[in-house]
Scaffold this motif. Structure first.
Motif, PDB file in Angstrom:
ATOM      1  N   ALA A 346       0.828  -1.205   0.000  1.00 21.95           N
ATOM      2  CA  ALA A 346       0.000   0.000   0.000  1.00 21.95           C
ATOM      3  C   ALA A 346       0.865   1.259   0.000  1.00 21.95           C
ATOM      4  O   ALA A 346       0.561   2.238  -0.685  1.00 21.95           O
ATOM      5  N   VAL A 349       2.166   1.913  -3.537  1.00 20.01           N
ATOM      6  CA  VAL A 349       1.165   2.572  -4.383  1.00 20.01           C
ATOM      7  C   VAL A 349       1.116   4.065  -4.068  1.00 20.01           C
ATOM      8  O   VAL A 349       1.058   4.910  -4.972  1.00 20.01           O
ATOM      9  N   ARG A 353       1.985   6.702  -6.990  1.00 25.59           N
ATOM     10  CA  ARG A 353       0.855   7.415  -7.573  1.00 25.59           C
ATOM     11  C   ARG A 353       0.562   8.739  -6.885  1.00 25.59           C
ATOM     12  O   ARG A 353      -0.064   9.635  -7.461  1.00 25.59           O
ATOM     13  N   PRO A 356      -3.418   7.443  -1.776  1.00 25.78           N
ATOM     14  CA  PRO A 356      -3.543   6.079  -1.247  1.00 25.78           C
ATOM     15  C   PRO A 356      -4.387   5.191  -2.159  1.00 25.78           C
ATOM     16  O   PRO A 356      -5.197   5.670  -2.959  1.00 25.78           O
ATOM     17  N   ALA A 357      -4.164   3.901  -2.046  1.00 30.90           N
ATOM     18  CA  ALA A 357      -4.988   2.936  -2.770  1.00 30.90           C
ATOM     19  C   ALA A 357      -6.413   2.963  -2.231  1.00 30.90           C
ATOM     20  O   ALA A 357      -6.646   3.181  -1.036  1.00 30.90           O
ATOM     21  N   THR A 358      -7.384   2.739  -3.105  1.00 34.38           N
ATOM     22  CA  THR A 358      -8.785   2.649  -2.683  1.00 34.38           C
ATOM     23  C   THR A 358      -9.023   1.327  -1.961  1.00 34.38           C
ATOM     24  O   THR A 358      -8.185   0.419  -1.992  1.00 34.38           O
ATOM     25  N   GLU A 361      -8.757  -1.462  -4.336  1.00 35.30           N
ATOM     26  CA  GLU A 361      -7.379  -1.748  -4.709  1.00 35.30           C
ATOM     27  C   GLU A 361      -6.635  -2.452  -3.579  1.00 35.30           C
ATOM     28  O   GLU A 361      -5.823  -3.353  -3.819  1.00 35.30           O
ATOM     29  N   LEU A 362      -6.927  -2.042  -2.339  1.00 34.34           N
ATOM     30  CA  LEU A 362      -6.305  -2.703  -1.190  1.00 34.34           C
ATOM     31  C   LEU A 362      -6.705  -4.173  -1.124  1.00 34.34           C
ATOM     32  O   LEU A 362      -5.882  -5.041  -0.803  1.00 34.34           O
ATOM     33  N   LEU A 365      -4.720  -5.928  -3.795  1.00 34.68           N
ATOM     34  CA  LEU A 365      -3.344  -6.093  -3.340  1.00 34.68           C
ATOM     35  C   LEU A 365      -3.232  -7.218  -2.321  1.00 34.68           C
ATOM     36  O   LEU A 365      -2.276  -7.999  -2.333  1.00 34.68           O
TER      37      LEU A 365
END
Length: 390
Positions: A346, A349, A353, A356-358, A361-362, A365
């Motif tokens: 996380a 990412v 980017r 933070p990852a949504t 997305e988490l 991952l």
């Protein structure tokens, strides 16, 4: 005597996967036209005819056709090998080809043997120094040290010894080297030995004209010492270069006049920087819509489908990069092997980017981490047979 100085053709090279052979052929057509239109007497090609030691077949074909056209022109031609060339392959048949007026000089042992020409003012001795790998020549030449300066210095010593026996002769030297006072670009191969690649321009003192190759920008180190540079750009660091060849008039007392002859430009280069919306909406960038483009985006977070969107306006975008984001990546946290793998992923990412990852997305991952890291089994200890591990 009128001399046309060119180098670093790099036949067979691509530009960010963009084929360049058609553009290289166009430059060589231009070269032949200059020879005829400017009444050139001598063409000197200071190394890197090819881009690699084993060039593609179509590059070899183009080189062969070009040498044939040069042999049929009004000019004599001297060609040396560069650090990208295979000296043995480029120099194949050189003694036979000499008879056609094209002189391939790729063997270090022959640096003191000139190609001899005559004009209204007398003799001109043309010495071709191929690229000298210091380790390759240090033993044969009994050099005190394996360095570019000692190798090129010995080559010049041999040239001066020969020239001293030719009273009144003017001298032209071709060399493929990194001479101090000129700036490199990103597209040249590193030739440093022991961290040192540069040689002093003073090595060419007393020479009427030194035609240099290796660096891809045109440089004037003195009236007598010049780089022609490559005829085409091979990296975006060359966006500001003038590409072409030097036209040199050699009079009775040395260089009388010089002129830079621009090469045909297949497509200009542009390096664009800004947010995606800025690059897509700025009317001042209209002139770059037909250019090869290197775009560096400043967006945080990184926009989706950025390359596709850029190419709608700039269809020849070849390189897409991003400025470093403000969020630092904690390398020490990654080094902490006790840290949860999902947290490390996380954080990565976030670093790449900028946001933070949504939650979705988490979750993805997490599935990826589990697929890679869920095997907790360990290999069994090897059996010991006769006191040794089999």
């Amino acid at each position: 005597m009128r001399i046309l100085h060119t180098s670093d053709w790099h036949l067979g090279r691509s530009f960010h996967r963009e084929g360049m052979l058609t553009h290289q052929a166009a430059y060589l057509d231009h070269l032949v036209e200059v020879i005829d239109g400017e009444e050139v007497d001598l063409v000197v090609v200071a190394g890197d005819v090819y881009d690699r030691a084993l060039p593609p077949v179509d590059a070899v074909t183009l080189a062969g056709e070009t040498l044939e056209r040069l042999a049929a022109s009004r000019a004599r031609v001297v060609v040396t090998s560069g650090n990208h060339d295979s000296a043995r392959r480029l120099g194949f048949g050189s003694r036979l080809i000499d008879a056609a007026g094209v002189h391939l000089r790729t063997d270090p042992a022959g640096v003191g043997a000139p190609v001899l020409l005559e004009d209204a003012h007398g003799a001109v001795a043309v010495y071709g120094i191929p690229f000298l790998d210091p380790h390759a020549v240090s033993s044969a030449w009994a050099l005190e040290a394996a360095s570019h300066q000692t190798a090129l210095g010995e080559a010049m010593r041999r040239i001066r010894a020969d020239l001293a026996q030719r009273a009144g002769a003017r001298s032209v030297v071709l060399a493929h080297a990194f001479v101090a006072g000129a700036a490199p670009s990103d597209s040249e191969r590193d030739i440093s030995v022991g961290g040192v690649a540069r040689v002093p321009v003073s090595l060419f003192d007393g020479v009427d004209y030194a035609a240099l190759g290796h660096l891809h920008g045109a440089h004037v180190l003195s009236d007598q010492v010049r780089y022609s540079g490559s005829p085409l750009a091979y990296s975006f660091s060359e966006a500001g270069h003038r590409k072409g060849s030097w036209l040199i008039d050699l009079a009775a007392d040395g260089v009388r006049a010089s002129e830079f002859v621009p090469a045909p430009v297949p497509r200009p280069l542009a390096r664009l920087h800004g947010s995606l919306d800025e690059l897509l909406g700025d009317p001042s960038l209209d002139e770059h819509e037909a250019s090869w483009v290197e775009a560096t985006l400043t967006d945080v977070p990184r926009p989706a489908h950025a390359m596709d969107r850029l190419r709608r306006r700039f269809p020849h975008t070849l390189v897409l990069g991003f400025d470093a984001v403000a969020t630092p990546f904690d390398v020490r946290a990654v080094a902490d092997h006790g840290r949860d793998d999902r947290a490390v992923a996380a954080d990565f990412v976030l670093q790449v980017r900028g946001v933070p990852a949504t939650s979705e997305e988490l979750a993805l991952l997490g599935e990826a981490v589990d697929a890679c890291c869920d095997d907790t089994s360990t290999d069994a200890e090897p059996a010991v047979v006769g006191g040794a591990v089999p």
